[in-house]
Design a protein around this motif. Sequence first.
Motif, PDB file in Angstrom:
ATOM      1  N   ALA A  27      -1.051   6.955  -1.035  1.00  0.00           N
ATOM      2  CA  ALA A  27      -1.106   5.465  -0.939  1.00  0.00           C
ATOM      3  C   ALA A  27      -0.082   4.910   0.076  1.00  0.00           C
ATOM      4  CB  ALA A  27      -0.601   4.798  -2.273  1.00  0.00           C
ATOM      5  N   LEU A  28       1.051   5.702   0.111  1.00  0.00           N
ATOM      6  CA  LEU A  28       2.074   5.323   1.062  1.00  0.00           C
ATOM      7  C   LEU A  28       1.405   5.571   2.527  1.00  0.00           C
ATOM      8  CD1 LEU A  28       5.247   6.834  -0.409  1.00  0.00           C
ATOM      9  CD2 LEU A  28       4.937   4.422   0.437  1.00  0.00           C
ATOM     10  N   ALA A  29       0.911   6.875   2.725  1.00  0.00           N
ATOM     11  CA  ALA A  29       0.095   7.419   3.968  1.00  0.00           C
ATOM     12  C   ALA A  29      -0.738   6.427   4.524  1.00  0.00           C
ATOM     13  CB  ALA A  29      -0.314   8.518   3.849  1.00  0.00           C
ATOM     14  N   ASN A  30      -1.474   5.525   3.853  1.00  0.00           N
ATOM     15  CA  ASN A  30      -2.539   4.681   3.938  1.00  0.00           C
ATOM     16  C   ASN A  30      -2.186   3.101   3.897  1.00  0.00           C
ATOM     17  OD1 ASN A  30      -4.448   6.747   4.154  1.00  0.00           O
ATOM     18  ND2 ASN A  30      -4.711   6.749   1.832  1.00  0.00           N
ATOM     19  N   ASP A  31      -0.761   3.035   3.804  1.00  0.00           N
ATOM     20  CA  ASP A  31      -0.011   1.775   3.803  1.00  0.00           C
ATOM     21  C   ASP A  31      -0.534   0.930   2.846  1.00  0.00           C
ATOM     22  OD1 ASP A  31       1.980   2.025   5.782  1.00  0.00           O
ATOM     23  OD2 ASP A  31       0.527   1.791   7.520  1.00  0.00           O
ATOM     24  N   GLU A  32      -0.826   1.361   1.497  1.00  0.00           N
ATOM     25  CA  GLU A  32      -1.452   0.766   0.395  1.00  0.00           C
ATOM     26  C   GLU A  32      -0.290   0.375  -0.433  1.00  0.00           C
ATOM     27  OE1 GLU A  32      -4.355   3.444  -0.958  1.00  0.00           O
ATOM     28  OE2 GLU A  32      -5.963   3.142   0.639  1.00  0.00           O
ATOM     29  N   MET A  33       0.413  -0.572  -0.018  1.00  0.00           N
ATOM     30  CA  MET A  33       1.742  -0.958  -0.965  1.00  0.00           C
ATOM     31  C   MET A  33       1.255  -1.383  -2.317  1.00  0.00           C
ATOM     32  SD  MET A  33       3.888   0.528   0.873  1.00  0.00           S
ATOM     33  CE  MET A  33       5.372   0.326  -0.097  1.00  0.00           C
ATOM     34  N   GLU A  34       0.352  -2.226  -2.442  1.00  0.00           N
ATOM     35  CA  GLU A  34      -0.005  -2.510  -3.849  1.00  0.00           C
ATOM     36  C   GLU A  34      -0.328  -1.421  -4.546  1.00  0.00           C
ATOM     37  OE1 GLU A  34      -3.790  -1.977  -1.137  1.00  0.00           O
ATOM     38  OE2 GLU A  34      -1.852  -3.352  -0.891  1.00  0.00           O
ATOM     39  N   ASN A  35      -1.083  -0.433  -4.136  1.00  0.00           N
ATOM     40  CA  ASN A  35      -1.343   0.858  -4.903  1.00  0.00           C
ATOM     41  C   ASN A  35      -0.096   1.598  -5.163  1.00  0.00           C
ATOM     42  OD1 ASN A  35      -4.158   0.395  -5.276  1.00  0.00           O
ATOM     43  ND2 ASN A  35      -4.509   1.515  -3.220  1.00  0.00           N
ATOM     44  N   VAL A  36       0.861   1.659  -4.344  1.00  0.00           N
ATOM     45  CA  VAL A  36       2.093   2.178  -4.638  1.00  0.00           C
ATOM     46  C   VAL A  36       2.848   1.527  -5.624  1.00  0.00           C
ATOM     47  CG1 VAL A  36       4.530   2.597  -3.658  1.00  0.00           C
ATOM     48  CG2 VAL A  36       2.588   2.939  -2.147  1.00  0.00           C
ATOM     49  N   ALA A  37       2.863   0.406  -5.699  1.00  0.00           N
ATOM     50  CA  ALA A  37       3.551  -0.509  -6.935  1.00  0.00           C
ATOM     51  C   ALA A  37       2.927  -0.146  -8.113  1.00  0.00           C
ATOM     52  CB  ALA A  37       3.387  -1.760  -6.419  1.00  0.00           C
ATOM     53  N   LYS A  38       1.599   0.173  -8.388  1.00  0.00           N
ATOM     54  CA  LYS A  38       0.956   0.516  -9.758  1.00  0.00           C
ATOM     55  C   LYS A  38       1.746   1.734 -10.347  1.00  0.00           C
ATOM     56  CE  LYS A  38      -3.576  -1.358  -8.500  1.00  0.00           C
ATOM     57  NZ  LYS A  38      -4.790  -1.005  -8.080  1.00  0.00           N
ATOM     58  N   TYR A  39       2.317   2.651  -9.435  1.00  0.00           N
ATOM     59  CA  TYR A  39       2.904   3.959 -10.031  1.00  0.00           C
ATOM     60  C   TYR A  39       4.352   3.837 -10.420  1.00  0.00           C
ATOM     61  CZ  TYR A  39      -1.131   5.963  -7.845  1.00  0.00           C
ATOM     62  OH  TYR A  39      -2.580   6.289  -7.589  1.00  0.00           O
ATOM     63  N   LEU A  40       4.966   2.476  -9.897  1.00  0.00           N
ATOM     64  CA  LEU A  40       6.461   2.252 -10.286  1.00  0.00           C
ATOM     65  C   LEU A  40       6.715   1.568 -11.495  1.00  0.00           C
ATOM     66  CD1 LEU A  40       7.233   1.748  -6.328  1.00  0.00           C
ATOM     67  CD2 LEU A  40       7.499   3.886  -7.858  1.00  0.00           C
ATOM     68  N   ALA A  41       7.570   1.799 -12.188  1.00  0.00           N
ATOM     69  CA  ALA A  41       8.068   1.168 -13.344  1.00  0.00           C
ATOM     70  C   ALA A  41       9.066   0.151 -12.788  1.00  0.00           C
ATOM     71  CB  ALA A  41       9.155   2.055 -14.288  1.00  0.00           C
ATOM     72  N   SER A  42       8.843  -1.199 -13.384  1.00  0.00           N
ATOM     73  CA  SER A  42       9.519  -2.463 -12.852  1.00  0.00           C
ATOM     74  C   SER A  42      10.888  -2.362 -12.498  1.00  0.00           C
ATOM     75  CB  SER A  42       9.222  -3.622 -13.619  1.00  0.00           C
ATOM     76  OG  SER A  42       9.796  -3.428 -15.003  1.00  0.00           O
TER      77      SER A  42
END
Length: 161
Positions: A27-42
Amino acid sequence: MEGTTNNVETSMAERNQEAIVKALYKALANDEMENVAKYLASDLEYWFHGPPKCQHMVRLLTGESSKATFKFEPRSVEVVGNCVIAEGWEGAPAYWVHVWTVNVKDGLITQFREYFNTWLTVKDLRPLRWEIRVRHERNTLWQSQPRDLARRSLPSLLLTI
């Protein structure tokens, strides 16, 4: 039979943890920051060691930078204990190690440690049972392996898990 079931469950959990971290890098490589956020705890816990100007990942994860200014392309991703360790380098000026902790219950990354231009050794310091102690040399679980940087002098840290 119970030991076999536990080994299978552990192996599945490790594969899942590794898949989550690999998906985050994709997701980072594709600049998909909304998808990156899905993997991270708040309440992601973040720790960094290295030159302050090299805090590329935290800028991405916090939204300070909306586009990747540094490409993180892991050369290796490995599950070690309850962590997933990714390692990468781009020649002599840039060597990095990321240590991710994934909550196996909800699949969210809860902790992230970044080591930039730093050698890392990961050790398990828990007391060992005698039958394991015989097979395991000094409890080292993982060690930096940057082939391109073997002659470079970098600070070294020990991470205990």
